[in-house]
Design a protein around this motif. Structure first.
Motif, PDB file in Angstrom:
ATOM      1  N   VAL A   1      76.698  22.671  55.548  1.00  0.00           N
ATOM      2  CA  VAL A   1      77.109  21.444  54.858  1.00  0.00           C
ATOM      3  C   VAL A   1      76.370  20.288  55.524  1.00  0.00           C
ATOM      4  O   VAL A   1      76.580  19.991  56.707  1.00  0.00           O
ATOM      5  CB  VAL A   1      78.622  21.231  54.911  1.00  0.00           C
ATOM      6  CG1 VAL A   1      78.989  19.915  54.218  1.00  0.00           C
ATOM      7  CG2 VAL A   1      79.359  22.400  54.249  1.00  0.00           C
ATOM      8  N   LYS A   2      75.499  19.635  54.775  1.00  0.00           N
ATOM      9  CA  LYS A   2      74.614  18.604  55.312  1.00  0.00           C
ATOM     10  C   LYS A   2      75.121  17.209  54.958  1.00  0.00           C
ATOM     11  O   LYS A   2      75.422  16.920  53.795  1.00  0.00           O
ATOM     12  CB  LYS A   2      73.199  18.785  54.750  1.00  0.00           C
ATOM     13  CG  LYS A   2      72.191  17.765  55.260  1.00  0.00           C
ATOM     14  CD  LYS A   2      70.809  18.032  54.682  1.00  0.00           C
ATOM     15  CE  LYS A   2      69.781  17.043  55.202  1.00  0.00           C
ATOM     16  NZ  LYS A   2      68.418  17.316  54.670  1.00  0.00           N
TER      17      LYS A   2
ATOM     18  N   ARG B   1      74.984  23.278  51.160  1.00  0.00           N
ATOM     19  CA  ARG B   1      73.652  23.829  50.905  1.00  0.00           C
ATOM     20  C   ARG B   1      73.698  25.241  50.327  1.00  0.00           C
ATOM     21  O   ARG B   1      72.673  25.759  49.895  1.00  0.00           O
ATOM     22  CB  ARG B   1      72.837  23.811  52.200  1.00  0.00           C
ATOM     23  CG  ARG B   1      72.639  22.409  52.755  1.00  0.00           C
ATOM     24  CD  ARG B   1      71.878  22.406  54.056  1.00  0.00           C
ATOM     25  NE  ARG B   1      70.446  22.586  53.864  1.00  0.00           N
ATOM     26  CZ  ARG B   1      69.563  22.693  54.851  1.00  0.00           C
ATOM     27  NH1 ARG B   1      69.991  22.659  56.119  1.00  0.00           N
ATOM     28  NH2 ARG B   1      68.283  22.846  54.608  1.00  0.00           N
ATOM     29  N   LEU B   2      74.860  25.849  50.309  1.00  0.00           N
ATOM     30  CA  LEU B   2      74.991  27.173  49.694  1.00  0.00           C
ATOM     31  C   LEU B   2      75.303  27.082  48.210  1.00  0.00           C
ATOM     32  O   LEU B   2      74.970  27.995  47.446  1.00  0.00           O
ATOM     33  CB  LEU B   2      76.087  27.980  50.407  1.00  0.00           C
ATOM     34  CG  LEU B   2      75.852  28.275  51.885  1.00  0.00           C
ATOM     35  CD1 LEU B   2      77.029  29.049  52.461  1.00  0.00           C
ATOM     36  CD2 LEU B   2      74.550  29.050  52.091  1.00  0.00           C
ATOM     37  N   THR B   3      75.954  25.990  47.783  1.00  0.00           N
ATOM     38  CA  THR B   3      76.347  25.862  46.376  1.00  0.00           C
ATOM     39  C   THR B   3      75.693  24.680  45.675  1.00  0.00           C
ATOM     40  O   THR B   3      75.679  24.625  44.440  1.00  0.00           O
ATOM     41  CB  THR B   3      77.878  25.693  46.262  1.00  0.00           C
ATOM     42  OG1 THR B   3      78.260  24.444  46.866  1.00  0.00           O
ATOM     43  CG2 THR B   3      78.604  26.840  46.948  1.00  0.00           C
ATOM     44  N   GLY B   4      75.173  23.717  46.440  1.00  0.00           N
ATOM     45  CA  GLY B   4      74.597  22.509  45.854  1.00  0.00           C
ATOM     46  C   GLY B   4      75.627  21.449  45.520  1.00  0.00           C
ATOM     47  O   GLY B   4      75.266  20.345  45.077  1.00  0.00           O
ATOM     48  N   LYS B   5      76.905  21.708  45.715  1.00  0.00           N
ATOM     49  CA  LYS B   5      77.950  20.739  45.414  1.00  0.00           C
ATOM     50  C   LYS B   5      77.986  19.640  46.478  1.00  0.00           C
ATOM     51  O   LYS B   5      77.660  19.875  47.640  1.00  0.00           O
ATOM     52  CB  LYS B   5      79.315  21.427  45.340  1.00  0.00           C
ATOM     53  CG  LYS B   5      79.446  22.425  44.194  1.00  0.00           C
ATOM     54  CD  LYS B   5      80.829  23.059  44.181  1.00  0.00           C
ATOM     55  CE  LYS B   5      80.962  24.053  43.032  1.00  0.00           C
ATOM     56  NZ  LYS B   5      82.294  24.712  43.025  1.00  0.00           N
ATOM     57  N   THR B   6      78.394  18.441  46.080  1.00  0.00           N
ATOM     58  CA  THR B   6      78.503  17.326  47.009  1.00  0.00           C
ATOM     59  C   THR B   6      79.967  16.899  47.140  1.00  0.00           C
ATOM     60  O   THR B   6      80.763  17.052  46.201  1.00  0.00           O
ATOM     61  CB  THR B   6      77.657  16.128  46.558  1.00  0.00           C
ATOM     62  OG1 THR B   6      78.065  15.735  45.240  1.00  0.00           O
ATOM     63  CG2 THR B   6      76.183  16.490  46.543  1.00  0.00           C
ATOM     64  N   TYR B   7      80.282  16.356  48.297  1.00  0.00           N
ATOM     65  CA  TYR B   7      81.661  15.986  48.601  1.00  0.00           C
ATOM     66  C   TYR B   7      81.684  14.680  49.369  1.00  0.00           C
ATOM     67  O   TYR B   7      80.696  14.287  49.988  1.00  0.00           O
ATOM     68  CB  TYR B   7      82.330  17.067  49.462  1.00  0.00           C
ATOM     69  CG  TYR B   7      82.284  18.454  48.881  1.00  0.00           C
ATOM     70  CD1 TYR B   7      83.264  18.883  47.988  1.00  0.00           C
ATOM     71  CD2 TYR B   7      81.267  19.340  49.246  1.00  0.00           C
ATOM     72  CE1 TYR B   7      83.229  20.165  47.450  1.00  0.00           C
ATOM     73  CE2 TYR B   7      81.220  20.624  48.721  1.00  0.00           C
ATOM     74  CZ  TYR B   7      82.206  21.027  47.825  1.00  0.00           C
ATOM     75  OH  TYR B   7      82.159  22.291  47.298  1.00  0.00           O
ATOM     76  N   GLU B   8      82.842  14.029  49.342  1.00  0.00           N
ATOM     77  CA  GLU B   8      83.106  12.899  50.221  1.00  0.00           C
ATOM     78  C   GLU B   8      84.203  13.303  51.190  1.00  0.00           C
ATOM     79  O   GLU B   8      85.236  13.843  50.783  1.00  0.00           O
ATOM     80  CB  GLU B   8      83.516  11.654  49.431  1.00  0.00           C
ATOM     81  CG  GLU B   8      82.390  11.048  48.623  1.00  0.00           C
ATOM     82  CD  GLU B   8      82.727   9.674  48.066  1.00  0.00           C
ATOM     83  OE1 GLU B   8      83.908   9.251  48.217  1.00  0.00           O
ATOM     84  OE2 GLU B   8      81.840   9.022  47.502  1.00  0.00           O
TER      85      GLU B   8
END
Length: 555
Positions: free
Chosen positions: A194-195, A215-222
């Motif tokens: 997770v970057k 980086r494994l799924t391409g999903k972004t989070y806050e």
């Protein structure tokens, strides 16, 4: 918050990290970040940790694998650093004897070398005093004849004397992961791959969280946090510049290369710290039927996730071996594997790579970001303590919250509850017999007991249920058990994680990796439900790491 570390629960951990405001978010899953996470969580601060690669994938799996007392720093008159890391190595050993062990070290003193007999004697005496070395491990000065008796392979025509002292050897990646596992057991949340791609600010331009990409799924989070710590090692400047572009030039990155030979090619009887032709000091250390030699120390400005050995690096280390052990006739073709690590040193204008201090430094910015850079593996716990002490002061000032003092000197890392370091051999012998009674060979029963410490019981309990999967994937039972354990208890996400950071096999048993790679990839594809494309990506990544380690790809 979770008290498990299972790869099946990655999404759950992400959701839990998003569900509330963390007290502390640590960015960076190397030894420094892991130490901060354990220290903060053990003091009652709800802590999260994000690592953009696998845990310990950077510097913390690419060191000389010594928790050493800093003898070399006496040359730079860094007496405080020697004293601190000397004391710290004893604490690391006591809290994790399964990942740290005493390593007798021979220091040959040669004509025109970097140390003379008098200088070495005084230096090692000061070292023993500053580092608080116990009497059984204090230095002994040797004649040339006594030195050759301990190691006949040494070059006799330049040998003048020798010294015998102790360092501590570790598995750097496993030490990092055991620290993280203990932090998680105490309630922290840690995620690899997770970057952090940006910071979140409030109206006063204070950091209140991060934007992160899986980086494994391409999903972004806050992810929201009251305090954010940058402990990203060689990437410290990169991340700091996202907060303040003017703060992105603190580091001088140097590169260290190690090569691995079959022990029969360099059959030294013990670890040796010796002069290279240019008077730099190099280690040769036996481990698991191999001998590894390193390290180089050169300025580095290239790609940082996967730095490569150069032909120049290879030649330097081969020449160093030939210089001190001429009868071995070691060739470049004898190199079985290698690894390349980057050292994030604090920039000191006018000083070369070998002259720059290894001290750590903490930076505090107007945004609230706290950054720690520099330092050594041995000093990770004190580095963490200094960072969390700053956090403690801030929580007291901002919220009136009382945070307890550091407790990690007395907290065993995961697997370290074996009755104390003095009883570790007894523990290993007992568990070896238990493993044999369950059908393991003595080799594996002993290796597991030494490698996993108190956690070996979890592997023993899995051993009975591995037969069906062994038949399905063509893997031996002991490999299946280790793989299961790494997936369910160590957040292993890729085959490369397993073969490098969870087992160390890609460096020290590369043929074993080649033998079982297809079965491991197939097992993990089934475990995670990967599609064909994803499976191929992970397989190709492992092939790339094999090629790099085997020296088939050089810079």
């Amino acid at each position: 918050m979770p008290h498990s570390f299972s790869s099946r629960k990655r999404n759950q951990y992400i959701q839990q990290m998003q569900a509330s405001v963390l007290d502390v978010l640590v960015i960076g899953g190397g030894i420094t970040g892991a130490g901060i996470a354990l220290d903060a969580q053990s003091r009652g601060l709800q802590t999260g940790l994000l690592e953009m690669q696998d845990f310990a994938a950077g510097t913390s799996s690419r060191s000389t694998k010594l928790v050493h007392g800093g003898l070399r720093y006496l040359k730079q008159f860094e007496f405080g650093l020697v004293a601190e890391v000397g004391r710290e190595r004893a604490i690391v050993y006591e809290n994790g004897p399964h990942v740290t062990r005493a390593e007798p070290m021979l220091l040959p003193l040669v004509k025109n070398g970097s140390l003379g007999k008098l200088g070495a004697s005084i230096g090692l005496s000061v070292y023993d005093l500053l580092a608080g070395v116990k009497s059984s491990e204090r230095r002994k000065m040797l004649s040339a004849q006594e030195t050759l008796q301990r190691e006949p392979l040494l070059r006799p025509d330049i040998l003048q004397a020798g010294a015998y002292y102790f360092e501590y050897r570790t598995d750097d990646a496993r030490l990092t992961i055991e620290i993280l596992k203990e932090a998680v057991q105490q309630g922290a949340v840690a995620l690899n791959y997770v970057k952090v791609i940006g910071f979140i600010y409030n109206a006063q331009k204070r950091i209140t969280g991060v934007q992160a990409e899986d980086r494994l799924t391409g999903k972004t989070y806050e992810i929201n946090a009251k305090k954010v710590v940058n402990a990203t090692g060689p990437w410290v400047d990169t991340l700091d510049s996202k907060d303040d572009p003017s703060k992105g030039d603190k580091l001088h990155i140097t590169k260290g290369v190690h090569i691995v030979l079959d022990h029969a090619k360099l059959p030294i009887r013990q670890a040796i710290y010796f002069d290279a032709p240019d008077k730099r000091m190099v280690f040769a250390i036996p481990r698991e039927g191999k001998t590894y030699v390193g390290t180089t120390d050169t300025t580095y400005k290239g790609e940082m996730e996967h730095p490569l050995m150069t032909e120049e690096d290879k030649t330097y280390l081969i020449n160093a071996i030939r210089y001190m052990f001429p009868d071995t006739k070691v060739q470049a073709s004898d190199i079985e594997s290698n690894w390349v690590g980057l050292r994030p040193l604090i920039r000191q204008p006018g000083k070369g790579p070998t002259e720059i201090s290894r001290k750590d430094e903490i930076f505090q910015y107007a945004s609230g970001l706290i950054t720690i850079a520099g330092g050594k593996l041995t000093g990770y716990r004190k580095m963490a303590e200094r960072v969390v002490n700053i956090l403690s002061e801030q929580f007291s000032k901002d919220e009136g919250k009382t945070v307890p003092a550091c407790q990690t000197a007395k907290i065993p890392v995961s697997g370290g509850n074996v009755g104390g370091a003095a009883k570790f051999r007894e523990f290993v012998n007992q568990k070896t017999q238990q493993g044999i009674s369950l059908g393991l060979s003595e080799k594996y029963a002993r290796k597991w007991s030494e490698m996993y410490g108190a956690n070996v019981e979890q592997l023993f309990s899995r051993l009975k249920d591995s037969t069906g999967e062994t038949n399905t994937f063509g893997l031996p039972p002991e490999l299946v058990v280790q793989l299961q354990y790494s997936l369910e208890e160590e957040l292993t996400a890729t085959p490369t994680d397993f073969f490098i950071r969870r087992t160390g096999a890609l460096y020290f048993n590369i043929d074993w990796v080649r033998q079982w790679q297809e079965g491991v990839v197939a097992y993990m594809a089934n475990y995670f439900g990967w599609d064909i494309k994803t499976t191929e990506i992970h397989s190709q990544t492992l092939q790339s790491r094999l090629a790099e380690a085997g020296g088939l790809v050089v810079a």
